[in-house]
Every structure is written in C-alpha cells, then in structure tokens.
Design an enzyme around this catalytic site. Structure first.
Site, PDB file in Angstrom:
ATOM      1  CE  LYS A 190      53.802 -49.098 -16.693  1.00 30.26           C
ATOM      2  NZ  LYS A 190      54.394 -49.714 -15.533  1.00 30.26           N
TER       3      LYS A 190
HETATM    4  C1  LIG Z   1      55.611 -50.021 -14.676  1.00 28.52           C
HETATM    5  C2  LIG Z   1      55.973 -51.414 -14.415  1.00 28.52           C
HETATM    6  C3  LIG Z   1      56.051 -51.926 -13.111  1.00 28.52           C
HETATM    7  C4  LIG Z   1      55.927 -51.061 -11.891  1.00 28.52           C
HETATM    8  O1  LIG Z   1      54.746 -50.353 -11.808  1.00 28.52           O
HETATM    9  P1  LIG Z   1      54.628 -49.174 -10.716  1.00 28.52           P
HETATM   10  O2  LIG Z   1      53.152 -49.017 -10.531  1.00 28.52           O
HETATM   11  O3  LIG Z   1      55.258 -47.980 -11.322  1.00 28.52           O
HETATM   12  O4  LIG Z   1      55.308 -49.618  -9.490  1.00 28.52           O
HETATM   13  C5  LIG Z   1      56.308 -53.265 -12.935  1.00 28.52           C
HETATM   14  N1  LIG Z   1      56.531 -54.074 -13.987  1.00 28.52           N
HETATM   15  C6  LIG Z   1      56.483 -53.627 -15.253  1.00 28.52           C
HETATM   16  C7  LIG Z   1      56.714 -54.587 -16.370  1.00 28.52           C
HETATM   17  C8  LIG Z   1      56.228 -52.277 -15.511  1.00 28.52           C
HETATM   18  O5  LIG Z   1      56.240 -51.819 -16.760  1.00 28.52           O
END
Ligand SMILES: *Cc1c(COP(=O)(O)O)cnc(C)c1O
Length: 397
Positions: A190
């Site tokens: 991210k």
């Molecule tokens: C990565 C992601 C999540 C979950 O994030 P985590 O921190 O891995 O739990 C939720 N929604 C979207 C759209 C994502 O891309």
C-alpha cells in the site's frame, strides 16, 4: 533485465534506525510510538480520532461493529474491490449488496446505487439496508458528495475503504473525515506501509471510544481507571467481547517515517503516471486510466491499463500481455476479479448474469503495471518499451 516486482516499499536507513530504537527500548507492542503515530496521522488528514489497528480488514470490521451493523443487515458496496471489503460485512453476519462501477473511475456509481436501492424498495427490503462502503479505487476518490446525499436520503452510515487512498483528496480535502468511519491500510503493497497495519479514522467520540475498547479484548480503560488506586492498580474489566486487533510500536516507528515522506512518494507515483500517459496515449486498443479528479488529488496507488485485444494493432489481448510481461520479468496485478464471481459469495447469494456488466468487461481487460516511488526510470522505460512493442508489432501468424 532483473525482475521488476509489481510493488516494493520505499525504505531507507531511517526506517531501519526507527525499528532498532523500538527494539532497544524494550517496549514492542502498542505504546508510545503507536500513540504518536495516531496523533501525527490524524493531524495529517485533519480528523479528530485516528486509531491504529493491525490491518485495514480489522478496521473495517471494528468500524461496522461500532456503527451498529448486525446480523441480517444489508451493506451496499462495490463488486470491484478486494475481498476484505466484503469480508468485514460477513464478520458481523450482515449481507453485502454488490453494485456495479463507473467505467471511468472504477469507483461506485451513484446512479447504480440509486437503482439498487429502488430494487430493494420494490422487494420491501430497504429497511434492512444500513450502510454504504465506498472504495476509493486505486487512490481515486469516490464521488463523495453524491454518496453522502444518498446516505442522508436513506439514513445510511458511510464507512470508507481507503486502503488505496493515502494521501488522496476529494475537492481539496483529505480522504479520512468525510464518512462516519474511514479505514486505511499499511499492508506491504500500500501507498505507505508498516508491513501490516491499518488505521480507523472518525470524528465521532462515541465511535472512537467503542473502537478503543473493542480493538483490545473489550477491556474498558474507563472502568479500569475507576478501579485504580494504590493497591489495586492491576484491576481491569472486560465490558464487551473484543478482539486482538492492536498495532505494534515497531510498525508505528516505521509508519512515522513513512508518513513524513508520504507526499514525496505520492509525487513520485504521479510522475510515473505522467510518464505512462505520455508514452501510451497513442496506442489503439490500450485504454488508460481516466481520472475525474486532478492528478495531484490522486494517490496513484494503482495504474490500471485495459487492453482491448480486438483493437490493438498486434491483436494482443490482456491474457497474452500477461504472458509477455512474465517472460520480460515484469511484475503485474489484476485489480480485480469482481467479488460476485468468487465462489464464496456465489454460493451464498445468487447474482443475475447481467447485473455487473462494467465490472465484467473491465475485469477481462485490466492489468495493473508497476507504480511506486522506488521504481527507477530505467525500469519505467523498460516496462513502456515492452508493452509498446507487444501492442504495436505486426499481427502474429
Ligand atoms: C488491501 C486492501 C484491504 C485490506 O487491507 P489489509 O490492511 O491488508 O487488511 C481492504 N480493501 C482494499 C480495497 C484493499 O486493497
């Protein structure tokens, strides 16, 4: 060319130093660094409460719980998202109502939300609909004015999935304080990362207090405080069923460094997107992102191209392009296989075959190519050259 990963964190000696400091301090779990990270993150996006948790999935779950979403309720969201968005709805035993997307932004389409609401109304099920989860796809903000208007009209809560959207702005304001709850992710791929991690943001004192208790075993600090005196400082109470969703100080130490360079990294991604636009816009059958916002309000977490194999000069389609990228040692992603196509959701709910035409079409054509601040110019050039060559070469056979 050496393998170019689809994504890679942008770390320096500063993140290493910060971890070392925490390790040497002897306090590893949520503590002073986490508190500081929450404070700085909240100040950055201008929201009253920022509560760190171990993932965005946990944040989405706690958010729905604190909004009072419960068994049998409906929560409307996009089919074009990662499964975590809808998983959180199932965790509280509610049911996702999937809606199709806007073909340009790949975000929820307000008109399609209205259409779906009318269908629920006809079925006399509208009273079950309690919330909307907009997903700021790829770092492009959803049309929040329209979505908030719908929420007001039908008395729905809003929980924003902002896993891609830090830092993203909507009409000059940072994503994070528009809906009732906003959830960010610090997972390894991210825009800023702490390895694993998430942040739940809200302006509501009431929601914040619920989340504070529920993220750590339902232990109430307030009742703990009530019991504190010199010889009973050990005493605490469990006031609710809670979860083990707390963050760690190692993650927070990394997050504090990442936060400082978040805009610098975003700018670097914006520059890469410009490079891609400049070098791809002349290719027939190659459909580029179509932001409805200004470039500087977009986090540029993803760069999703679409390949219409019927129109590309070489006749190459998306699946063939995947093979070409693999051979060329270039990482890629598919965002997303829509949730209504997933076995788990198909087994529980029945979907009409023509309900999600935009999502279906884009899923068959889409390909996410590398976009991150650690991506070197030579690597960008190699990616561009590989894709151009494949699409523009003479027809095979
Ligand atoms: C990565 C992601 C999540 C979950 O994030 P985590 O921190 O891995 O739990 C939720 N929604 C979207 C759209 C994502 O891309």
């Amino acid at each position: 060319m050496k393998y170019i990963p689809f994504s890679k964190p942008d770390f320096s000696h500063l993140e290493e130093q910060a971890c070392l400091e925490v390790i040497r301090s002897g306090w590893l779990t949520a503590g002073p660094k986490t508190a500081l990270f929450e404070k700085k993150f909240g100040e950055y996006i201008d929201v009253k409460h920022a509560l760190a948790v171990n993932s965005a999935t946990s944040a989405l779950h706690l958010g729905l719980k604190s909004l009072g979403i419960k068994s049998g309720d409906y929560v409307l969201t996009t089919t074009y998202t990662f499964t975590a968005t809808a998983d959180a709805i199932r965790y509280v035993d509610a049911n996702p109502i999937f809606v199709d997307i806007d073909p340009k932004t790949l975000c929820l389409d307000p008109e399609k939300i209205e259409d779906k609401i009318q269908i629920l109304k006809k079925r006399r099920e509208l009273n079950k609909l309690k919330a909307i989860i907009p997903v700021h796809f790829g770092g492009h903000s959803c049309p929040m004015d329209e979505i908030c208007e719908i929420a007001r009209k039908y008395n729905l809560k809003i929980e924003e999935d902002a896993a891609h959207a830090f830092p993203t702005k909507y009409k000059g304001r940072f994503i994070g304080s528009i809906g009732d709850v906003t959830c960010f992710s610090f997972y390894s791929t991210k825009p800023i990362t702490t390895g694993e991690g998430g942040m739940l943001c809200t302006d509501s004192d009431e929601i914040a207090e619920k989340v504070r208790i529920t993220r750590l075993h339902g232990i109430s600090k307030d009742s703990w405080k009530r019991f504190i005196n010199f010889d009973r400082g050990w005493e605490y109470d469990v006031v609710n069923l809670g979860y083990k969703y707390n963050f760690t100080d190692i993650g927070a130490a990394i997050g504090l460094i990442q936060l400082k360079k978040a805009e610098k990294m975003r700018k670097a991604r914006e520059k890469i997107s410009q490079n891609y636009f400049n070098n791809f816009s002349d290719i027939p059958g190659l459909i580029l992102p179509y932001p409805a916002c200004s470039f500087k309000e977009h986090s540029w977490h993803l760069f999703v191209i679409q390949i219409d194999g019927k129109r590309t000069p070489s006749g190459i389609n998306r699946n063939q392009m995947i093979r070409i990228l693999k051979k060329a040692n270039i990482g890629f992603g598919i965002h997303y296989k829509p949730l209504h196509k997933m076995t788990y959701y198909r087994q529980i709910y029945s979907f009409k075959s023509d309900e999600f035409q935009v999502a279906e079409k884009i899923f068959n054509r889409c390909l996410s190519i590398p976009i991150y601040s650690a991506l070197r110019e030579s690597e960008q050039s190699y990616i561009i050259e590989t894709i151009r060559k494949a699409l523009l070469s003479d027809k095979k056979n």
